[in-house]
Motif scaffolding. Sequence first.
Motif, PDB file in Angstrom:
ATOM      1  N   PHE A 107       0.756  -1.328   0.084  1.00  0.00           N
ATOM      2  CA  PHE A 107      -0.203  -0.155   0.048  1.00  0.00           C
ATOM      3  C   PHE A 107       0.857   1.239   0.032  1.00  0.00           C
ATOM      4  O   PHE A 107       0.541   2.078  -0.597  1.00  0.00           O
ATOM      5  CB  PHE A 107      -1.157  -0.031   1.154  1.00  0.00           C
ATOM      6  CG  PHE A 107      -1.477   1.180   1.730  1.00  0.00           C
ATOM      7  CD1 PHE A 107      -2.504   1.888   0.893  1.00  0.00           C
ATOM      8  CD2 PHE A 107      -1.116   2.050   2.666  1.00  0.00           C
ATOM      9  CE1 PHE A 107      -3.095   3.013   0.988  1.00  0.00           C
ATOM     10  CE2 PHE A 107      -1.739   3.135   3.228  1.00  0.00           C
ATOM     11  CZ  PHE A 107      -2.631   3.714   2.170  1.00  0.00           C
ATOM     12  N   GLU A 108       2.082   1.207   0.892  1.00  0.00           N
ATOM     13  CA  GLU A 108       2.795   2.520   0.985  1.00  0.00           C
ATOM     14  C   GLU A 108       3.279   2.976  -0.298  1.00  0.00           C
ATOM     15  O   GLU A 108       3.516   3.790  -0.891  1.00  0.00           O
ATOM     16  CB  GLU A 108       3.800   2.386   2.069  1.00  0.00           C
ATOM     17  CG  GLU A 108       3.313   2.496   3.549  1.00  0.00           C
ATOM     18  CD  GLU A 108       4.210   2.708   4.392  1.00  0.00           C
ATOM     19  OE1 GLU A 108       5.182   2.135   4.334  1.00  0.00           O
ATOM     20  OE2 GLU A 108       4.277   3.828   5.236  1.00  0.00           O
ATOM     21  N   GLY A 109       4.052   1.646  -0.965  1.00  0.00           N
ATOM     22  CA  GLY A 109       4.617   1.773  -2.160  1.00  0.00           C
ATOM     23  C   GLY A 109       3.701   2.361  -3.514  1.00  0.00           C
ATOM     24  O   GLY A 109       4.068   3.199  -4.200  1.00  0.00           O
ATOM     25  N   ALA A 110       2.445   1.549  -3.591  1.00  0.00           N
ATOM     26  CA  ALA A 110       1.705   1.923  -4.533  1.00  0.00           C
ATOM     27  C   ALA A 110       1.192   3.300  -4.268  1.00  0.00           C
ATOM     28  O   ALA A 110       0.882   4.145  -5.228  1.00  0.00           O
ATOM     29  CB  ALA A 110       0.505   1.278  -4.457  1.00  0.00           C
ATOM     30  N   GLU A 111       0.908   3.687  -2.981  1.00  0.00           N
ATOM     31  CA  GLU A 111       0.335   5.170  -2.631  1.00  0.00           C
ATOM     32  C   GLU A 111       1.452   6.164  -3.127  1.00  0.00           C
ATOM     33  O   GLU A 111       0.988   7.333  -3.615  1.00  0.00           O
ATOM     34  CB  GLU A 111      -0.078   5.223  -1.129  1.00  0.00           C
ATOM     35  CG  GLU A 111      -0.588   6.759  -0.727  1.00  0.00           C
ATOM     36  CD  GLU A 111      -0.685   6.749   0.590  1.00  0.00           C
ATOM     37  OE1 GLU A 111      -1.811   7.280   1.267  1.00  0.00           O
ATOM     38  OE2 GLU A 111       0.239   6.364   1.520  1.00  0.00           O
ATOM     39  N   LYS A 112       2.751   5.945  -2.956  1.00  0.00           N
ATOM     40  CA  LYS A 112       3.713   6.801  -3.403  1.00  0.00           C
ATOM     41  C   LYS A 112       3.798   7.019  -4.841  1.00  0.00           C
ATOM     42  O   LYS A 112       3.896   8.357  -5.284  1.00  0.00           O
ATOM     43  CB  LYS A 112       5.322   6.403  -2.790  1.00  0.00           C
ATOM     44  CG  LYS A 112       5.471   6.560  -1.373  1.00  0.00           C
ATOM     45  CD  LYS A 112       6.613   6.204  -0.935  1.00  0.00           C
ATOM     46  CE  LYS A 112       6.777   6.315   0.766  1.00  0.00           C
ATOM     47  NZ  LYS A 112       7.922   6.121   1.083  1.00  0.00           N
ATOM     48  N   ILE A 113       3.661   5.970  -5.720  1.00  0.00           N
ATOM     49  CA  ILE A 113       3.654   5.827  -7.052  1.00  0.00           C
ATOM     50  C   ILE A 113       2.249   6.710  -7.406  1.00  0.00           C
ATOM     51  O   ILE A 113       2.564   7.665  -8.383  1.00  0.00           O
ATOM     52  CB  ILE A 113       3.615   4.660  -7.719  1.00  0.00           C
ATOM     53  CG1 ILE A 113       5.027   3.731  -7.524  1.00  0.00           C
ATOM     54  CG2 ILE A 113       3.285   4.675  -9.110  1.00  0.00           C
ATOM     55  CD1 ILE A 113       5.079   2.398  -7.842  1.00  0.00           C
ATOM     56  N   TRP A 114       1.211   6.310  -6.823  1.00  0.00           N
ATOM     57  CA  TRP A 114      -0.007   7.236  -7.153  1.00  0.00           C
ATOM     58  C   TRP A 114       0.149   8.691  -7.034  1.00  0.00           C
ATOM     59  O   TRP A 114      -0.298   9.376  -7.861  1.00  0.00           O
ATOM     60  CB  TRP A 114      -1.169   6.474  -6.473  1.00  0.00           C
ATOM     61  CG  TRP A 114      -2.268   7.439  -6.552  1.00  0.00           C
ATOM     62  CD1 TRP A 114      -3.126   8.192  -5.717  1.00  0.00           C
ATOM     63  CD2 TRP A 114      -3.173   7.637  -8.041  1.00  0.00           C
ATOM     64  NE1 TRP A 114      -4.303   8.748  -6.343  1.00  0.00           N
ATOM     65  CE2 TRP A 114      -4.346   8.351  -7.661  1.00  0.00           C
ATOM     66  CE3 TRP A 114      -2.869   7.091  -9.189  1.00  0.00           C
ATOM     67  CZ2 TRP A 114      -5.198   8.979  -8.675  1.00  0.00           C
ATOM     68  CZ3 TRP A 114      -3.904   7.782 -10.352  1.00  0.00           C
ATOM     69  CH2 TRP A 114      -5.069   8.215  -9.929  1.00  0.00           C
ATOM     70  N   GLY A 115       0.666   9.124  -5.955  1.00  0.00           N
ATOM     71  CA  GLY A 115       0.875  10.364  -5.650  1.00  0.00           C
ATOM     72  C   GLY A 115       1.795  11.154  -6.831  1.00  0.00           C
ATOM     73  O   GLY A 115       1.620  12.188  -7.063  1.00  0.00           O
ATOM     74  N   LYS A 116       2.830  10.367  -7.298  1.00  0.00           N
ATOM     75  CA  LYS A 116       3.697  11.000  -8.147  1.00  0.00           C
ATOM     76  C   LYS A 116       2.994  11.191  -9.558  1.00  0.00           C
ATOM     77  O   LYS A 116       2.821  12.386 -10.294  1.00  0.00           O
ATOM     78  CB  LYS A 116       4.807  10.014  -8.353  1.00  0.00           C
ATOM     79  CG  LYS A 116       5.946  10.009  -7.357  1.00  0.00           C
ATOM     80  CD  LYS A 116       6.699  11.447  -7.112  1.00  0.00           C
ATOM     81  CE  LYS A 116       7.889  11.458  -6.143  1.00  0.00           C
ATOM     82  NZ  LYS A 116       8.466  12.726  -6.140  1.00  0.00           N
ATOM     83  N   ILE A 117       2.039  10.099 -10.010  1.00  0.00           N
ATOM     84  CA  ILE A 117       1.340  10.220 -11.082  1.00  0.00           C
ATOM     85  C   ILE A 117       0.195  11.244 -10.779  1.00  0.00           C
ATOM     86  O   ILE A 117       0.142  11.982 -11.774  1.00  0.00           O
ATOM     87  CB  ILE A 117       0.833   8.838 -11.397  1.00  0.00           C
ATOM     88  CG1 ILE A 117       1.964   7.804 -11.617  1.00  0.00           C
ATOM     89  CG2 ILE A 117      -0.347   8.937 -12.542  1.00  0.00           C
ATOM     90  CD1 ILE A 117       1.596   6.135 -11.804  1.00  0.00           C
ATOM     91  N   SER A 118      -0.504  11.417  -9.907  1.00  0.00           N
ATOM     92  CA  SER A 118      -1.732  12.083  -9.680  1.00  0.00           C
ATOM     93  C   SER A 118      -1.256  13.661  -9.409  1.00  0.00           C
ATOM     94  O   SER A 118      -1.942  14.488  -9.503  1.00  0.00           O
ATOM     95  CB  SER A 118      -2.605  11.830  -9.029  1.00  0.00           C
ATOM     96  OG  SER A 118      -1.839  11.677  -7.450  1.00  0.00           O
ATOM     97  N   GLY A 119       0.023  13.801  -9.019  1.00  0.00           N
ATOM     98  CA  GLY A 119       0.458  15.017  -8.673  1.00  0.00           C
ATOM     99  C   GLY A 119       0.090  15.535  -7.368  1.00  0.00           C
ATOM    100  O   GLY A 119       0.085  16.686  -6.875  1.00  0.00           O
ATOM    101  N   HIS A 120      -0.437  14.500  -6.383  1.00  0.00           N
ATOM    102  CA  HIS A 120      -0.730  14.786  -5.002  1.00  0.00           C
ATOM    103  C   HIS A 120       0.215  13.978  -3.933  1.00  0.00           C
ATOM    104  O   HIS A 120      -0.343  13.817  -2.897  1.00  0.00           O
ATOM    105  CB  HIS A 120      -2.224  14.141  -4.915  1.00  0.00           C
ATOM    106  CG  HIS A 120      -3.411  14.971  -5.562  1.00  0.00           C
ATOM    107  ND1 HIS A 120      -3.692  14.363  -6.728  1.00  0.00           N
ATOM    108  CD2 HIS A 120      -3.954  15.970  -5.265  1.00  0.00           C
ATOM    109  CE1 HIS A 120      -4.666  15.249  -7.261  1.00  0.00           C
ATOM    110  NE2 HIS A 120      -4.899  16.104  -6.543  1.00  0.00           N
ATOM    111  N   ALA A 121       1.394  14.110  -4.451  1.00  0.00           N
ATOM    112  CA  ALA A 121       2.542  13.572  -3.382  1.00  0.00           C
ATOM    113  C   ALA A 121       2.678  14.576  -2.284  1.00  0.00           C
ATOM    114  O   ALA A 121       2.243  15.604  -2.294  1.00  0.00           O
ATOM    115  CB  ALA A 121       3.994  13.445  -3.961  1.00  0.00           C
ATOM    116  N   HIS A 122       2.795  13.856  -1.159  1.00  0.00           N
ATOM    117  CA  HIS A 122       2.950  14.771   0.145  1.00  0.00           C
ATOM    118  C   HIS A 122       4.250  15.421   0.167  1.00  0.00           C
ATOM    119  O   HIS A 122       5.331  14.946  -0.130  1.00  0.00           O
ATOM    120  CB  HIS A 122       2.845  13.645   1.364  1.00  0.00           C
ATOM    121  CG  HIS A 122       1.547  12.941   1.494  1.00  0.00           C
ATOM    122  ND1 HIS A 122       0.457  13.511   1.954  1.00  0.00           N
ATOM    123  CD2 HIS A 122       1.427  11.514   1.718  1.00  0.00           C
ATOM    124  CE1 HIS A 122      -0.473  12.796   1.982  1.00  0.00           C
ATOM    125  NE2 HIS A 122       0.186  11.531   1.701  1.00  0.00           N
TER     126      HIS A 122
END
Length: 311
Positions: A107-122
């Motif tokens: 989950f953590e790994g996929a969330e980081k990738i999604w954050g980069k793709i969506s532009g919503h990274a922390h």
Amino acid sequence: MSGGLFALLDDVAALARLAAASVDDVGAAAGRASIKAAGVVVDDTAVTPQYVQGVAAERELPIVKRIAIGSLRNKILIILPLALLLSQFLPWLLTPILMAGGAFLCFEGAEKIWGKISGHAHHEKTVEAGPDAEKTLVAGAIRTDLILSAEIMVISLNEVAEEPFLARLAILLVVAIGITVLVYGVVALIVKMDDVGLALAQRSSALAQKVGTGLVRAMPGLLAGIAVVGTAAMLWVGGHILLVGVDDLGWHAPYELVHHLEVAVHDALGAVGAVAGWIVNTALSAVVGLVVGALVVVVVQLVGRLRHADS
């Protein structure tokens, strides 16, 4: 009398050899256990430098030291006793708990990738100055470390679950201390790398200036590279934990498929077969981790939206 003395000395020598062998066994087992936890270790190393961004240079190492001490307390005073009790009295729970940790890594790994793709990274905020703010920062870092340390210790425990109780205790103590020293030693080097670079850049030597400037310029790339490796390691380790876990619970097909492809590549490529086989296993484990992690991300986001709609 002399015969008894020589017999006693012989017994002492035998005990010393046995103790030395035991130390070697503990060291080897601790090494194997630590390797299995490598993905979480890389993630821990990638996460911690973020806590000292914006902190005054003279406070960076003291903060890292306080977080390291808190991490050691987490491992030795909280996680280790609970893990040993679990392995002693409820060993059948180890696999489900390990799989839950693996799913969290995915989950953590996929969330980081999604954050980069969506532009919503922390994005980390600059840390406020003052002892109260520093205390809050350290407490937050130690809470995050508790999760990562728990994953490290459970992964390590699973590798030595068949060892006697005292051996398990010794091995996990070695893992706890060794990994803490490794992670926070590397973190200390990372957070001070730019200061070392600046100091070198201000020297009169042209070579020192060139090296110093290179260190300062390399810092952002190094942190970004560690983050990428940490994300990949989370997906690989998490996916591998899930594959092994479902195999242990009776669903053999996924693990057997990955293992069959690994062996096929190993046998086909001769001298480089071992490395290529490991790459295949790692890549497929990472794919499994990404798929599972993506599913968990979707579920978490749906739940979050439903809660937001109800509020």
